[in-house]
Scaffold this motif. Structure first.
Motif, PDB file in Angstrom:
ATOM      1  N   SER A   1       6.282  -3.999   2.487  1.00  0.00           N
ATOM      2  CA  SER A   1       7.370  -3.969   1.702  1.00  0.00           C
ATOM      3  C   SER A   1       6.711  -3.013   0.598  1.00  0.00           C
ATOM      4  CB  SER A   1       7.689  -5.323   0.893  1.00  0.00           C
ATOM      5  OG  SER A   1       8.870  -4.909   0.013  1.00  0.00           O
ATOM      6  N   HIS A   2       7.723  -2.187   0.061  1.00  0.00           N
ATOM      7  CA  HIS A   2       7.568  -1.416  -1.104  1.00  0.00           C
ATOM      8  C   HIS A   2       8.181  -1.902  -2.493  1.00  0.00           C
ATOM      9  CE1 HIS A   2       5.341   1.972   0.411  1.00  0.00           C
ATOM     10  NE2 HIS A   2       5.968   2.003   1.494  1.00  0.00           N
ATOM     11  N   ASP A   3       9.017  -3.232  -2.137  1.00  0.00           N
ATOM     12  CA  ASP A   3       9.801  -3.837  -3.225  1.00  0.00           C
ATOM     13  C   ASP A   3       8.810  -4.763  -4.028  1.00  0.00           C
ATOM     14  OD1 ASP A   3      11.380  -5.164  -4.600  1.00  0.00           O
ATOM     15  OD2 ASP A   3      13.164  -5.025  -3.238  1.00  0.00           O
TER      16      ASP A   3
ATOM     17  N   GLY B   1       0.929  -1.042   0.015  1.00  0.00           N
ATOM     18  CA  GLY B   1       0.075  -0.066  -0.050  1.00  0.00           C
ATOM     19  C   GLY B   1       1.126   1.335  -0.024  1.00  0.00           C
ATOM     20  N   ALA B   2       0.223   2.280  -0.347  1.00  0.00           N
ATOM     21  CA  ALA B   2       1.189   3.689  -0.373  1.00  0.00           C
ATOM     22  C   ALA B   2       1.600   4.235   1.038  1.00  0.00           C
ATOM     23  CB  ALA B   2       0.092   4.589  -0.889  1.00  0.00           C
ATOM     24  N   ASN B   3       2.493   5.039   0.985  1.00  0.00           N
ATOM     25  CA  ASN B   3       2.882   5.753   2.056  1.00  0.00           C
ATOM     26  C   ASN B   3       1.947   6.259   2.864  1.00  0.00           C
ATOM     27  OD1 ASN B   3       5.600   7.059   0.174  1.00  0.00           O
ATOM     28  ND2 ASN B   3       5.764   5.531   1.648  1.00  0.00           N
ATOM     29  N   GLY B   4       1.658   5.906   4.158  1.00  0.00           N
ATOM     30  CA  GLY B   4       0.625   6.423   4.920  1.00  0.00           C
ATOM     31  C   GLY B   4      -0.671   5.555   4.949  1.00  0.00           C
ATOM     32  N   SER B   5      -0.561   4.239   4.368  1.00  0.00           N
ATOM     33  CA  SER B   5      -2.011   3.573   4.134  1.00  0.00           C
ATOM     34  C   SER B   5      -2.185   2.758   5.410  1.00  0.00           C
ATOM     35  CB  SER B   5      -1.733   2.782   2.876  1.00  0.00           C
ATOM     36  OG  SER B   5      -0.572   1.842   2.865  1.00  0.00           O
ATOM     37  N   GLY B   6      -1.103   2.721   6.456  1.00  0.00           N
ATOM     38  CA  GLY B   6      -1.205   1.995   7.529  1.00  0.00           C
ATOM     39  C   GLY B   6      -0.509   0.648   7.971  1.00  0.00           C
ATOM     40  N   LYS B   7       0.456   0.271   6.954  1.00  0.00           N
ATOM     41  CA  LYS B   7       1.398  -0.835   6.831  1.00  0.00           C
ATOM     42  C   LYS B   7       1.871  -0.994   8.339  1.00  0.00           C
ATOM     43  CE  LYS B   7       3.696   0.086   3.359  1.00  0.00           C
ATOM     44  NZ  LYS B   7       3.128   1.466   3.216  1.00  0.00           N
ATOM     45  N   THR B   8       2.864   0.045   8.665  1.00  0.00           N
ATOM     46  CA  THR B   8       3.498   0.020   9.953  1.00  0.00           C
ATOM     47  C   THR B   8       2.429  -0.146  11.084  1.00  0.00           C
ATOM     48  OG1 THR B   8       5.234   1.412   9.143  1.00  0.00           O
ATOM     49  CG2 THR B   8       4.851   1.282  11.451  1.00  0.00           C
ATOM     50  N   THR B   9       1.411   0.689  11.282  1.00  0.00           N
ATOM     51  CA  THR B   9       0.423   0.640  12.219  1.00  0.00           C
ATOM     52  C   THR B   9      -0.261  -0.721  12.440  1.00  0.00           C
ATOM     53  OG1 THR B   9      -0.048   2.969  11.693  1.00  0.00           O
ATOM     54  CG2 THR B   9      -1.732   1.669  12.845  1.00  0.00           C
TER      55      THR B   9
END
Ligand SMILES: Nc1ncnc2c1ncn2[C@@H]1O[C@H](COP(=O)(O)OP(=O)(O)OP(=O)(O)O)[C@@H](O)[C@H]1O
Length: 207
Positions: free
Chosen positions: A186-188, A34-42
């Motif tokens: 991941s963004h890879d 998902g895009a930056n800020g979409s909540g992955k880390t959260t």
């Protein structure tokens, strides 16, 4: 093995995670994209219990995911954003300590991971003297030297060079074969295509 039901997280009025549900079985590698800020880390922080969700529940083999539960701590290895090292322990001492504290793996496992990750020369260095990529490698190594059944990694490819990324893809494939469940953000796209069995795509945060 891992069951996430209706996980919800808000920051003030913004809903970051809106009733997210999924399961992971042993040996399943799931990519959170998902895009930056979409909540992955959260999401990952809520899954491992580092952050308390506003709703929903997370269970590992039926037990609530509570990081103070010794059985949960024994089963879950993670590398999130916040990597902390003891300032006065060398890279090698960190790995020896973690392997020992978590009941160790096979003898020689630390040496093997250090060699695989190209940290042999840096083994006696203190964390503050490592490059940012070497610190990232050390954090990842700390997951692999200890027993674990669930691996949770937040953008593990970050700061790794081409060789490091190749190692990571091979390491995650080995984890899958060993029956470890892996949840990684991941963004890879290449890494995701190479190792993920399933995807969880997070959308833009709602206002
Ligand atoms: N403690 C907090 N207080 C307020 N807002 C927060 C907090 N933590 C995260 N957010 C917001 O929640 C949203 C999701 O953040 P998160 O770090 O989970 O995204 P991400 O998908 O991991 O992004 P990236 O790809 O950039 O790493 C962002 O809009 C962020 O600003």
């Amino acid at each position: 093995m891992l069951t996430v039901e209706n996980l919800t997280r808000r920051f003030e009025r913004r809903v970051i995670l809106d009733r997210i549900s999924f399961t992971l079985t042993p040996g399943e590698v799931c990519a959170v994209i998902g895009a930056n800020g979409s909540g992955k880390t959260t999401l990952l922080r809520c899954v491992v219990g580092a952050e308390r969700p506003d709703g929903g529940r997370v269970r590992l083999d039926g037990r609530p995911m509570d990081e103070t539960d010794p059985e949960i701590r024994a089963a879950v290895a993670c590398v999130l954003d916040d990597i902390d090292f003891f300032p006065d322990l060398s890279a090698g001492e960190h790995l020896d300590l973690l392997a020992y504290a978590h009941g160790g793996r096979q003898p020689g496992a630390v040496d093997e991971v250090i060699a695989e990750l190209g940290l042999t020369e840096a083994r006696d260095q203190l964390p503050s003297t490592l490059s940012s990529g070497q610190r990232r490698r050390l954090a990842l190594a700390s997951c692999f030297v200890r027993p674990h059944r669930l691996l949770v990694l937040d953008e593990p490819e970050q700061r790794l060079d081409v060789e490091g990324r190749d190692w990571l893809a091979r390491a995650l494939a080995r984890e899958r074969e060993a029956g470890t469940a892996v949840l990684f953000a991941s963004h890879d796209a290449d890494l995701v295509a190479a190792v993920a069995d399933s995807h969880l795509t997070l959308g833009q945060a709602e206002e």
